[in-house]
Motif scaffolding. Structure first.
Motif, PDB file in Angstrom:
ATOM      1  N   ARG A 154       0.869  -1.178   0.000  1.00 39.72           N
ATOM      2  CA  ARG A 154       0.000   0.000   0.000  1.00 39.72           C
ATOM      3  C   ARG A 154       0.909   1.233   0.000  1.00 39.72           C
ATOM      4  O   ARG A 154       1.700   1.422   0.930  1.00 39.72           O
ATOM      5  CB  ARG A 154      -0.892   0.005   1.237  1.00 39.72           C
TER       6      ARG A 154
ATOM      7  N   ASN B 170       1.395  -6.192 -10.540  1.00 38.10           N
ATOM      8  CA  ASN B 170       0.183  -5.485 -10.951  1.00 38.10           C
ATOM      9  C   ASN B 170      -0.169  -4.367  -9.974  1.00 38.10           C
ATOM     10  O   ASN B 170      -0.011  -4.529  -8.760  1.00 38.10           O
ATOM     11  CB  ASN B 170      -1.022  -6.440 -10.995  1.00 38.10           C
TER      12      ASN B 170
ATOM     13  N   ASN C 267      -3.406  -2.991  -8.540  1.00 40.26           N
ATOM     14  CA  ASN C 267      -4.717  -3.640  -8.478  1.00 40.26           C
ATOM     15  C   ASN C 267      -5.824  -2.788  -7.870  1.00 40.26           C
ATOM     16  O   ASN C 267      -6.992  -3.144  -7.962  1.00 40.26           O
ATOM     17  CB  ASN C 267      -4.608  -4.941  -7.688  1.00 40.26           C
ATOM     18  N   LYS C 268      -5.453  -1.664  -7.243  1.00 34.21           N
ATOM     19  CA  LYS C 268      -6.471  -0.817  -6.635  1.00 34.21           C
ATOM     20  C   LYS C 268      -5.914   0.592  -6.494  1.00 34.21           C
ATOM     21  O   LYS C 268      -4.719   0.770  -6.255  1.00 34.21           O
ATOM     22  CB  LYS C 268      -6.888  -1.372  -5.268  1.00 34.21           C
ATOM     23  N   PHE C 269      -6.827   1.586  -6.635  1.00 30.87           N
ATOM     24  CA  PHE C 269      -6.409   2.985  -6.571  1.00 30.87           C
ATOM     25  C   PHE C 269      -7.535   3.769  -5.904  1.00 30.87           C
ATOM     26  O   PHE C 269      -8.665   3.755  -6.389  1.00 30.87           O
ATOM     27  CB  PHE C 269      -6.162   3.514  -7.989  1.00 30.87           C
ATOM     28  N   ASP C 270      -7.233   4.407  -4.776  1.00 34.28           N
ATOM     29  CA  ASP C 270      -8.218   5.225  -4.063  1.00 34.28           C
ATOM     30  C   ASP C 270      -7.741   6.668  -4.023  1.00 34.28           C
ATOM     31  O   ASP C 270      -6.617   6.931  -3.561  1.00 34.28           O
ATOM     32  CB  ASP C 270      -8.412   4.728  -2.634  1.00 34.28           C
TER      33      ASP C 270
ATOM     34  N   TYR D  54      -2.464   0.499  -4.468  1.00 38.43           N
ATOM     35  CA  TYR D  54      -2.249  -0.864  -3.984  1.00 38.43           C
ATOM     36  C   TYR D  54      -1.638  -1.678  -5.128  1.00 38.43           C
ATOM     37  O   TYR D  54      -2.160  -1.677  -6.244  1.00 38.43           O
ATOM     38  CB  TYR D  54      -3.558  -1.508  -3.559  1.00 38.43           C
TER      39      TYR D  54
END
Length: 389
Positions: free
Chosen positions: A186, A241, A243-246, A261
């Motif tokens: 993260r 990869n 795999n997540k973006f906030d 992430y």
């Protein structure tokens, strides 16, 4: 086709009935196992998490001469993945036989394996074992092999020195000698918020987070094209990869926060520490740029989960033992990660071998074929015979 024993089916059913989704406690299951072990005079010890809400279990069935050192570890995790949002044909925590399959959460991954072992406690304790058998049950494997770290360390600290381990992840009873590492991160970017009409007064966290994400993709491409390869894997290179973006709160606001992430799964020959250091160095470089605009900015990279890969040599004793017990020999390596790498890193040669097909793990209507349970029963019976004097 031979049917699984009533004892195995009973134990598996009881294990499935206890919801041990990783976000919840596994203590009810562990306490039940302790009672079963106590009934056979097998002492066990628990290694709790910091909060005391979960526990690993370590127990040793001594050799006939009372020795507890050496021998073989039978390892498995007690947690399961959630069923949220999945469409099941029956109650996932009430194991049901339909045709030649047993359905329920954890039947395949991996309470089928654990149930067979518990059903064999009578044979395990009555056998004239020439060397001990250690039972190692962990928590939180599904969220990054978290519990097994302290479990393996306890095996080392207690000087048990097993000569090998079998991790019963679903492999269709193939003796798997290799898998990649697992590493989850993260990266948090803290900028300065401002009105979008005054961008010079803010520091755009998304802009820097996107640059970091692009760097991850660049490293991924580098490893795919020029990194080490192992053709035994479906994906023969280290994979990586985002795999997540906030990020962001409104289209008219310079975003002050963004979180990326990402994860990578590396071949055993890759230096994980050196690879991870590249991302930390990039984050520090971007942080310096942000702080040059406003010293309140910051960037942090936290590893959320990680476990080493597995690369057991074909000549290790545990590989031959697996074959002697009926495991299917193969040079294929698997894409999923397991706790086996932790045992291997501790100097315990390890093979992944368990009943069920990994394709069914985590899926709605998870199942295990009944013949796989029988194959696992035969494997444990053969192991007892191989280790008996």
């Amino acid at each position: 086709m031979p049917a699984p024993s009533e004892a195995s089916m009973k134990e598996i059913h009881e294990l499935i009935a206890v919801d041990t989704t990783s976000r919840d406690s596994n203590l009810a299951l562990i306490e039940n196992v302790v009672k079963k072990l106590d009934a056979y005079g097998i002492s066990s010890q628990l290694i709790h998490n910091e909060e005391g809400t979960k526990a690993n279990l370590l127990a040793t069935i001594p050799a006939a001469d009372g020795s507890v050192q050496g021998g073989i570890v039978l390892s498995g995790h007690t947690d399961v993945v959630p069923v949220d949002g999945q469409n099941w044909s029956s109650d996932p925590f009430d194991a049901q036989v339909r045709g030649d399959k047993l359905y329920g959460r954890g039947t395949c991954d991996m309470k089928g394996y654990l149930g067979v072992i518990l059903a064999k406690l009578d044979q395990l304790t009555s056998a004239e074992l020439a060397e001990p058998i250690h039972l190692a049950l962990s928590y939180d494997e599904e969220v990054g092999c978290v519990g097994a770290v302290s479990l393996v360390q306890k095996i080392v600290d207690d000087g048990l020195a097993p000569r090998g381990a079998f991790v019963g992840e679903p492999s269709s009873m193939r003796a798997i000698r290799g898998h990649k590492s697992m590493n989850v991160f993260r990266a948090e970017f803290n900028g300065v918020a401002a009105h979008s009409s005054l961008p010079s007064e803010g520091v755009n966290a998304i802009s820097y987070a996107l640059r970091f994400a692009n760097f991850v993709e660049e490293v991924s491409a580098e490893l795919r094209t020029s990194g080490p390869r192992d053709e035994a894997f479906i994906e023969p290179t280290t994979t990586m990869n985002v795999n997540k973006f906030d990020a962001g709160i409104a289209v008219n606001t310079i975003p002050s926060e963004a979180v990326v992430y990402f994860e990578y799964r590396s071949l055993a020959v890759v230096d994980r520490d050196a690879l991870t250091a590249r991302f930390r160095e990039k984050a520090a470089e971007l942080e310096a740029e942000m702080r040059a605009q406003n010293p309140a900015c910051s960037v942090s990279v936290q590893q959320q989960a990680g476990a080493p890969g597995l690369d057991t040599a074909p000549g290790e004793e545990v590989v031959a033992l697996a074959a002697a017990c009926g495991a299917i020999a193969t040079d294929e390596k698997v894409t999923y990660g397991t706790e086996a790498g932790l045992f291997s890193a501790a100097g315990i040669p390890t093979v992944v071998c368990g009943p069920g097909d990994i394709a069914q793990a985590h899926a709605p209507d998870e199942f295990i074929e009944l013949e796989q349970i029988v194959a696992c029963e035969n494997f444990i019976d053969s192991l007892i015979a191989q280790l008996s004097s």
